[in-house]
Design a protein around this motif. Structure first.
Motif, PDB file in Angstrom:
ATOM      1  N   ASN A   1       1.743   1.975  -3.406  1.00  0.00           N
ATOM      2  CA  ASN A   1       0.662   2.138  -4.380  1.00  0.00           C
ATOM      3  C   ASN A   1       0.713   3.523  -5.020  1.00  0.00           C
ATOM      4  OD1 ASN A   1      -2.113   3.058  -5.237  1.00  0.00           O
ATOM      5  ND2 ASN A   1      -2.483   0.900  -4.885  1.00  0.00           N
ATOM      6  N   PRO A   2       0.696   3.599  -6.352  1.00  0.00           N
ATOM      7  CA  PRO A   2       0.832   4.902  -7.000  1.00  0.00           C
ATOM      8  C   PRO A   2      -0.351   5.830  -6.737  1.00  0.00           C
ATOM      9  CG  PRO A   2       1.231   3.115  -8.553  1.00  0.00           C
ATOM     10  CD  PRO A   2       0.665   2.499  -7.314  1.00  0.00           C
ATOM     11  N   ASP A   3      -1.531   5.270  -6.475  1.00  0.00           N
ATOM     12  CA  ASP A   3      -2.714   6.125  -6.366  1.00  0.00           C
ATOM     13  C   ASP A   3      -3.018   6.601  -4.958  1.00  0.00           C
ATOM     14  OD1 ASP A   3      -3.827   6.171  -9.145  1.00  0.00           O
ATOM     15  OD2 ASP A   3      -3.581   4.021  -8.837  1.00  0.00           O
ATOM     16  N   PHE A   4      -2.925   5.714  -3.984  1.00  0.00           N
ATOM     17  CA  PHE A   4      -3.209   6.179  -2.629  1.00  0.00           C
ATOM     18  C   PHE A   4      -2.022   5.948  -1.692  1.00  0.00           C
ATOM     19  CE2 PHE A   4      -4.944   1.837  -2.823  1.00  0.00           C
ATOM     20  CZ  PHE A   4      -4.291   1.260  -1.753  1.00  0.00           C
ATOM     21  N   GLY A   5      -0.906   5.479  -2.241  1.00  0.00           N
ATOM     22  CA  GLY A   5       0.229   5.104  -1.402  1.00  0.00           C
ATOM     23  C   GLY A   5       0.889   6.276  -0.707  1.00  0.00           C
ATOM     24  N   PHE A   6       1.503   5.960   0.395  1.00  0.00           N
ATOM     25  CA  PHE A   6       2.147   6.947   1.246  1.00  0.00           C
ATOM     26  C   PHE A   6       3.250   7.711   0.505  1.00  0.00           C
ATOM     27  CE2 PHE A   6       5.573   7.627   4.466  1.00  0.00           C
ATOM     28  CZ  PHE A   6       4.958   8.674   5.120  1.00  0.00           C
TER      29      PHE A   6
ATOM     30  N   SER B   1       0.826  -1.206   0.000  1.00  0.00           N
ATOM     31  CA  SER B   1       0.000   0.000   0.000  1.00  0.00           C
ATOM     32  C   SER B   1       0.858   1.254   0.000  1.00  0.00           C
ATOM     33  CB  SER B   1      -0.912   0.025   1.224  1.00  0.00           C
ATOM     34  OG  SER B   1      -1.661  -1.153   1.301  1.00  0.00           O
ATOM     35  N   VAL B   2       1.954   1.232   0.745  1.00  0.00           N
ATOM     36  CA  VAL B   2       2.840   2.396   0.780  1.00  0.00           C
ATOM     37  C   VAL B   2       3.328   2.716  -0.636  1.00  0.00           C
ATOM     38  CG1 VAL B   2       5.131   3.180   1.517  1.00  0.00           C
ATOM     39  CG2 VAL B   2       3.591   2.122   3.168  1.00  0.00           C
TER      40      VAL B   2
END
Lengths: 470, 282, 291
Positions: C128-133, C125-126
């Motif tokens: 992730n291009p769209d919602f990643g940290f 998730s970190v």
């Protein structure tokens, strides 16, 4: 109800596999909606079980479905690839499991559910010693060939299913040497789901050609959205995309792909062309950034949370329209279109990527084989899988669903019924599933490399040849 | 160099020191803070800009869904049970084996020691395939044994190695005196030697626990039904579900991480001491 | 008394539990693995003995080579990035006294107690291009555009970062303990001689930590070879095969491509490599110590 079904079966046998049910379904959808009043489409995912006193009529009289009470307690192990038991197909399966246990108090059904990839790994592991009693299977060479060679699935009696309303031809993938080893659950169609409201608000139109699709990608991108959410971390959706393109280029994909696989020869230029079209999509920014490393859930959430305008996935996700976890303004606006035609290609707009893939089988080594088959047959009673599936907007079963039309189908369901009604040709088993499991893993890992430009088309096709070579 | 300059330099040095330490701490912690933040928002809010998201409404319901559908309690119980049994077995077996190798007099002790310690170098994953086959044949797949046996077996070499080391520093006089008094070997081991090994027992326990608590590859391969599944499966089995409600996955991650984190924060001094002792010796 | 210590029966009862466990859970499976390595077993049905074919194929298998190269890359990453930082932080931490020292030490170790499963999903998730940290931080800093952290070119480095992050506390703690064990008298002597901090570090701390560094280096290389869990969940070895590791590859071959025999052949070679590397490292360090 029973007599209606019977008359239908007679007329049906003459027509081609997928197309027919749909034709009838369409007629009924148009005409019979009002007459059907006993069933209503439930808005909540947890729909009421059908009245337990309506005993399903057994297909053949010799096998009563419900056992007398006082029978030996039996535990059936059901191994399934549907981990989400609250929505869609998993919910339907769970509903039937619960009903069966309620009607047969001596039977306990233990469910083990894993997502596709882990499921297939575990299935092969199970094949070494003992399968659970009832298992999910895929009627495709990449999965079933080795499984049947190893003899882990029990043979079923095809004659038992004459009255079940299976679409002609839908059982073919589950057969070997004329013997039947499983039953198809779904008719799968690959589609671009799109957010109609987003399209209208932004003045976008559904593309009629592949070039328009790629052009639209740029427009959508400029508006700050992801054009198409793609589950590219797993290789199979892209392999189906490739199959879809092959169909649009060549007008037929079943024969050329089978031929190429059997002869280990992918020199037919149409393969390179199709791969090039996939690369074009990557270059045009059709998919989200990092699509080649993202999983199903991540891709889907982009679409269901309004970040992506489209989502390339199968008809089994038609239940999105009823999924309460998806914000209302999105789920009620989901529509679908199909891979647009490619200029100069042989395929028509109505040639669709569709196949009968998933289904169920019974373990050959099961100690309670009789009970397992009984449960299997129960699931496939038309008023179970097919009807519940239809009412919950899950997509299409491999059985005749026309009698379950209510006229209150979701827009998505109508779209799928329409396309199957108009379909001029279908792809059959996608290319990745049409050969050995080695070919499957080869295609699915290398298609990421070729689409993102890390591998040339020639090298990609060469790895396929290598995987097919005996 | 004047005293003032010296003091300023000292202060500056101290400042740099603090900056480095805090910077590293932030890097080590921030992903976890972010995880906690995301576990309380709705799926749609995940996409809003800004490093952290301030939810319109704090979604504690993510946690209740996660708790219920992730089977957190049940898997936590399994994890605690399996790991406790593994720790006890490793400690017991490593004490008696270490005693046999170090104190008892027999020809093959050197060879057996080398053989057992060899286990430290064997990659666990290379045994996944054959062990799967063996456990299937013995019908112990999907039972507690399928986890307990490999967990103990793979933690034993390290435990044994540490125990042998510690045993060397325990004086022989006490046990010899006990033997003179007519004490049997077993009583010597459990009544005299074991109490003296207390600190090393703690170390072996902590190392074994840390090794096995988060293990999931073997569990994933050898288990099928939820009966004996361990805590990581709260998360692993969850990811296929709730595809369209992604934020709940973050709640499940937080719940899966929480028990070990909590225990660690409470016992951190003992744990770090144990690890340090084990690692420096090993 | 000597007789008591030579009692064969007592010895057997003491050593057998451990020995039997080792034979059953480690040695036995390895022997079985060697056997299947010589077959074309698919995992189901019957099989044939095919001699060394699997092993010969392995020599030609690019993906196996790629997996080994990735392990090497990972080991280098540990040695050149993680360990220097860990040593520096350990030295700095040692200078700090009081509560803060304990708090920092506690914080640094936290990622180690978190399940690898959580770590893998969290970092997925970190990245992730769209919602990643990471991309959110970049956006916050005014950078526009999305970086694809797990692309075919970047993925191996991103995996490296996760593993460095995850294992940092462990390495740091060991160095820290090593420093704590250095006799403070030596430092006092150095400061009387007028050595500055840099010199103290290079002349005293580093040489005295040699044994600790050797242990840590060995562990880093071995853990780079054995890497599986994180990539299995984070990237699955992809995109393409860019983050393939040996253990992941043998698992995929056996359970996804129906090549159980080949998977076992990989397993056998894998064991030989691990043993070889460990023995080699021990030899190297022993010789250096003798000098």
């Amino acid at each position: 109800m029973k007599s209606i079904t019977k008359t239908k079966i007679k007329t049906k046998s003459k027509m081609i596999a997928l197309l027919l049910t749909a034709a009838m379904a369409f007629a009924l959808l148009a005409g019979c909606g009002a007459t059907e009043t006993t069933t209503t489409t439930s808005d909540t995912p947890v729909s009421e079980p059908t009245e337990p006193d309506v005993q399903p009529e057994p297909a053949e009289a010799d096998e009563p479905v419900a056992e007398d009470s006082g029978a030996e307690p039996v535990t059936l192990r059901l191994f399934t690839n549907l981990p989400d038991r609250q929505n869609g197909q998993g919910l339907i399966e769970q509903m039937i499991v619960d009903e069966y246990m309620a009607e047969n108090p001596h039977v306990t059904i233990a469910v083990e559910a894993l997502d596709d990839e882990s499921y297939k790994t575990k299935f092969k592991a199970y094949a070494m010693d003992g399968m659970p009693d009832v298992v999910n299977i895929w009627g495709q060479p990449s999965f079933l060939d080795e499984v049947l060679d190893a003899g882990v699935l029990a043979e079923l009696n095809e004659a038992d299913y004459e009255s079940y309303g299976f679409i002609p031809g839908s059982m073919e993938g589950f057969k070997k040497d004329g013997k039947l080893y499983g039953l198809p659950r779904n008719t799968d169609i690959m589609a671009f789901y799109y957010n109609e409201k987003m399209f209208i608000d932004n003045g976008w139109t559904v593309p009629a050609t592949y070039a328009e699709l790629l052009e639209l990608a740029g427009t959508i991108h400029d508006a700050g959205f992801v054009p198409v959410a793609m589950d590219g971390g797993e290789g199979w959706p892209m392999a189906i995309y490739l199959t879809d393109l092959l169909l649009k280029l060549n007008g037929d994909v079943a024969n050329i792909s089978k031929e190429a696989i059997n002869n280990a020869d992918f020199s037919n230029p149409v393969f390179a062309e199709a791969v090039q079209l996939l690369i074009d999509a990557d270059n045009a920014g059709l998919f989200q950034t990092g699509y080649d490393s993202q999983d199903y859930g991540t891709a889907m959430s982009l679409f269901t949370n309004g970040q992506a305008a489209m989502f390339y996935m199968g008809s089994w996700e038609a239940s999105m329209a009823l999924n309460q976890d998806i914000p209302e303004e999105i789920r009620t606006n989901i529509r679908a279109f199909f891979m647009p035609v490619v200029e100069g290609g042989q395929g028509l707009a109505t040639d669709i990527a569709a196949w009968n893939g998933g289904g169920y089988g019974v373990s050959a080594s099961s100690e309670v084989k009789e009970e397992a088959i009984k449960f299997l047959n129960y699931m496939y009673l038309p008023e179970k899988l097919s009807k519940y599936g239809w009412e919950n907007g899950v997509g299409m079963s491999a059985q005749d669903q026309s009698e379950f039309m209510t006229g209150e189908e979701t827009e998505l369901q109508k779209i799928f019924i329409n396309i199957i009604n108009q379909a001029t040709n279908t792809s059959g088993t996608p290319i990745n599933d049409n050969g050995s499991s080695l070919l499957k893993t080869t295609i699915e890992s290398n298609i990421q490399s070729v689409s993102n430009g890390s591998m040339t088309i020639e090298d990609f096709l060469a790895t396929l040849v290598e995987a097919c070579a005996p | 160099m004047t005293k003032q300059e010296d003091a300023r330099r000292f202060k500056l040095g101290k400042l740099v020191l603090w900056v480095v330490l805090i910077f590293v701490a932030v890097i080590q912690l921030f992903p976890l803070i972010w995880l906690f933040n995301f576990s309380l928002v709705s799926s749609t809010e995940m996409f809003t800009s800004g490093i952290l998201v301030i939810p319109e409404e704090i979604k504690w319901s993510n946690y209740s869904t996660a708790f219920e559908h992730g089977h957190v309690l049940r898997y936590l119980f399994n994890s605690v049970l399996i790991n406790s049994l593994a720790v006890i077995s490793v400690v017991l077996i490593s004490i008696v084996s270490a005693f046999a190798i170090r104190r008892m007099r027999w020809k093959l002790s050197g060879l057996v020691k080398t053989l057992l310690l060899l286990g430290m170098m064997i990659p666990i994953h290379a045994t996944l395939l054959p062990n799967y086959m063996i456990y299937s044949q013995l019908h112990i797949k999907d039972t507690i044994w399928a986890l307990l046996i490999p967990y103990v077996a793979f933690s034993l070499p390290q435990g044994l190695f540490l125990m042998i080391g510690f045993l060397e520093s325990v004086p022989k006089e006490m046990e010899e005196a006990a033997v003179m008094d007519g004490c049997g070997i077993y009583r010597v081991i459990f009544l005299i030697v074991t109490p003296m090994l207390k600190p090393s027992i703690a170390t072996v326990s902590i190392m074994t626990f840390l090794n096995n608590w988060n293990e999931f590859m073997m569990a994933r391969t050898y288990l099928s039904t939820p009966t004996w599944k361990t805590l990581p499966f709260s998360l692993l089995d969850f990811t296929g579900q709730y595809r369209s409600n992604y934020a709940i996955q973050f709640a499940v991650m937080a719940l899966t991480a929480a028990p070990a984190l909590l225990v660690y924060v409470i016992l951190n001094k003992h744990i770090t001491k144990g690890v340090a002792m084990g690692a420096v010796k090993g | 008394m000597d007789k008591l210590y030579r009692n064969k029966l007592v010895i057997s009862t003491l050593i057998l539990p451990g020995l039997l466990l080792f034979l059953f859970a480690i040695l036995g499976p390895i022997i079985l693995s060697v056997f299947y390595g010589f077959t074309d077993y698919s995992g189901m049905g019957s099989y044939n003995m095919i001699g060394f074919e699997n092993f010969l194929n392995l020599l030609k298998d690019d993906k196996f080579g790629l997996a080994l190269r990735n392990s090497l890359l990972l080991a280098l990453g540990f040695l050149l990035i993680q360990h220097p930082i860990a040593i520096i932080v350990a030295v700095v931490l040692d200078k700090l006294r009081g509560r803060a020292e304990g708090i920092f030490r506690c914080i640094y170790f936290i990622p180690n107690v978190i399940s690898v499963a959580v770590i893998a999903f969290l970092w997925k998730s970190v990245y992730n291009p769209d919602f990643g940290f990471l991309n959110k931080v970049l956006a916050f800093l005014g950078f526009s555009g999305q970086i694809n952290w797990l692309s075919q070119e970047n993925a191996i480095w991103s995996v490296l970062v996760v593993l460095i992050w995850h294992g940092f506390g462990w390495g740091m703690l060991i160095y820290y303990t090593g420093i704590k064990n250095i006799d403070p008298v030596l430092y006092e002597a150095a400061s009387i001689d007028g050595a500055d901090q840099k010199n103290t570090f290079l002349r005293i701390t580093l040489p005295l930590m040699k044994p600790v560094i050797q242990v840590n280096v060995t562990m880093a290389i071995i853990s780079a070879l054995k890497q599986m869990e994180t990539v299995y969940l984070l990237t699955g070895g992809g995109p393409g095969d860019s983050t393939q590791f040996t253990a992941n590859y043998l698992y995929q071959q056996a359970f996804e491509s129906f090549r159980y025999g080949y998977g076992n052949a990989i397993g056998v070679v894998f064991i030989v490599i691990c043993l070889g590397v460990t023995v080699f490292l021990n030899k190297v360090f022993e010789e250096r110590q003798e000098q």
